[in-house]
Design an enzyme around this catalytic site. Structure first.
Site, PDB file in Angstrom:
ATOM      1  N   HIS A  43       0.826  -1.210   0.000  1.00  0.00           N
ATOM      2  CA  HIS A  43       0.000   0.000   0.000  1.00  0.00           C
ATOM      3  C   HIS A  43       0.858   1.257   0.000  1.00  0.00           C
ATOM      4  CE1 HIS A  43       1.203  -0.650   4.137  1.00  0.00           C
ATOM      5  NE2 HIS A  43       1.024   0.648   4.324  1.00  0.00           N
TER       6      HIS A  43
ATOM      7  N   HIS B 223       5.304   6.285  -0.927  1.00  0.00           N
ATOM      8  CA  HIS B 223       6.078   5.080  -1.215  1.00  0.00           C
ATOM      9  C   HIS B 223       5.278   3.821  -0.928  1.00  0.00           C
ATOM     10  CE1 HIS B 223       6.508   5.483   3.136  1.00  0.00           C
ATOM     11  NE2 HIS B 223       6.776   4.184   3.159  1.00  0.00           N
TER      12      HIS B 223
END
Length: 172
Positions: free
Chosen positions: A34, A115
């Site tokens: 995620h 990220h």
């Protein structure tokens, strides 16, 4: 209970991330790959209902956006964490800012670096070895993110979806 807000990439991107995570991320079984949009926070049952209503309003103000994964990077020397770097677009940063308004507790503790984590809690030598290999591998993946999720953490440390929000750009 502990909550957080994240966007899940496509299965293709999850498969790429998981090819590393299953070996190098002790949280592999706890959460799907995620991109965090809002770090973990605590709320009771009544407060989370209010928060979900406000998050729905945020989702309606924002349109789907392009997520561009550009390379493997590291948070070293702060932590031996490796991640797939997501380009900071105006659309992504605006969504992040909206999820950090005063209602949601204000600005984040740290500067936002979009990220997808692929390795963490590595020893110094593991980090140097793996990062050396991965930073040479090219990464250029683009996809549209059209939804994000309010997650909650179970007692075993795993994360589940509490509610999903579609980015509609209605500007209501």
């Amino acid at each position: 209970m502990k909550y957080g807000v994240a966007a899940f990439p496509s299965k293709e991107m999850q498969d790429i991330a998981n090819s590393y995570r299953k070996r190098y991320d002790p949280h592999y079984a706890k959460i799907t790959p995620h991109m965090t949009l809002k770090d973990a926070f605590r709320a009771d049952d009544a407060k989370i209902k209010e928060i979900a209503i406000e998050i729905e309003k945020v989702a309606k103000r924002h349109s789907p956006f392009m997520m561009h994964v550009t390379k493997v990077s590291s948070f070293a020397p702060v932590t031996n964490t490796l991640y797939l770097k997501v380009e900071q677009t105006p659309e992504l940063m605006s969504l992040h800012e909206d999820l950090h308004s005063d209602f949601f507790g204000g600005p984040p503790q740290f500067q936002y670096v979009p990220h997808i984590t692929i390795a963490q809690q590595l020893s110094d030598s593991e980090h140097a070895d793996i990062y050396g290999q991965l930073k040479m591998a090219g990464m250029d993946h683009k996809e549209t993110i059209d939804r994000f999720h309010l997650l909650y953490q179970l007692e075993d440390g795993s994360w589940q979806v509490y509610e999903t929000f579609r980015l509609t750009g209605e500007k209501s």
